[in-house]
Every structure is written in C-alpha cells, then in structure tokens.
Design an enzyme around this catalytic site. Sequence first.
Site, mmCIF file in Angstrom:
data_model
loop_
_atom_site.group_PDB
_atom_site.id
_atom_site.type_symbol
_atom_site.label_atom_id
_atom_site.label_comp_id
_atom_site.label_asym_id
_atom_site.label_seq_id
_atom_site.Cartn_x
_atom_site.Cartn_y
_atom_site.Cartn_z
ATOM 1 N N MET A 1 28.064 -25.418 80.640
ATOM 2 C CA MET A 1 28.117 -26.569 80.026
ATOM 3 C C MET A 1 27.827 -27.668 80.849
ATOM 4 O O MET A 1 28.202 -27.471 82.075
ATOM 5 C CB MET A 1 29.216 -26.658 79.367
ATOM 6 N N ASP A 2 27.252 -28.689 80.761
ATOM 7 C CA ASP A 2 27.007 -29.991 81.456
ATOM 8 C C ASP A 2 27.981 -30.986 80.892
ATOM 9 O O ASP A 2 28.776 -30.785 79.943
ATOM 10 C CB ASP A 2 25.767 -30.412 81.749
ATOM 11 N N TYR A 3 28.128 -32.049 81.342
ATOM 12 C CA TYR A 3 29.050 -33.243 80.897
ATOM 13 C C TYR A 3 28.787 -33.540 79.339
ATOM 14 O O TYR A 3 29.834 -33.697 78.802
ATOM 15 C CB TYR A 3 28.640 -34.497 81.911
ATOM 16 N N ASP B 1 27.286 -31.482 76.918
ATOM 17 C CA ASP B 1 27.862 -30.333 76.354
ATOM 18 C C ASP B 1 29.378 -30.434 76.270
ATOM 19 O O ASP B 1 29.751 -30.228 75.103
ATOM 20 C CB ASP B 1 27.516 -29.174 76.994
ATOM 21 N N HIS B 2 30.166 -30.775 77.202
ATOM 22 C CA HIS B 2 31.599 -30.869 77.093
ATOM 23 C C HIS B 2 31.890 -31.896 76.153
ATOM 24 O O HIS B 2 32.899 -31.611 75.409
ATOM 25 C CB HIS B 2 32.107 -30.904 78.632
#
Length: 110
Positions: free
Chosen positions: A66-68, A70-71
């Site tokens: 996950m990237d920022y 996505d989080h």
Amino acid sequence: MISLLASTEGRTSSAYPAEAAQFVGQRAINSVPHVCDIVKLVVKDHSGADFESITPEARLIEDLGMDYLDHIEFIMDLEDTFFIEIPDEEAEKIVTVGDACDYVIENLPD
C-alpha cells in the site's frame, strides 16, 4: 468501497466483493474471526495482495505494497464497512493487518 454490514441490512453496495459472501451469510458479523476475515478483504481490495499472504503480522505499506493514499482509503473503507470512526492519530498507529483487526474489534458499535 466495501460495505459488508450495509449489505447484510438489506442495502447493497456496487463494490461488494463476491468472495465476501462466505463470511457474512447466517454468521455473526461481529465475531472475531469474521471481523478479521472482512478486514483482510478490505486489505486485499487496497493492496492487491493474495488473501493467503495477508497475515496479522503483515505490514500494510512495507509488506503488502500500500502507499499513503491506499492507506487513507483503506481506513475510510474500514470506517464505512464497520460503522466506526477512526481518528487520524489512531489511523497512524494501524501499521499491520493485526492492528486493523484489533482496532475494529475494540471499537465495534454495540
């Protein structure tokens, strides 16, 4: 967005994943194993990871990709799915799948 609880109350969501049906049905939605399985489905939706690789110890960003953004979307989907609110300072503490399961279980509405 995944909205499993809403779907069990007669409302439907266009993004309701077909594989989630096995976790809802006649079972208690708020039992610990089912909550964690549903959390794993939300993780899968945002990370693209295989369901089997989504373990309690798996880190959302480092291990599951996950990237920022996505989080953030993952946290929002947890809120929508379980009808809870996750303050920003608590969301930052959700680093692993297990953290997410624990937070949801501790904060499920009565």
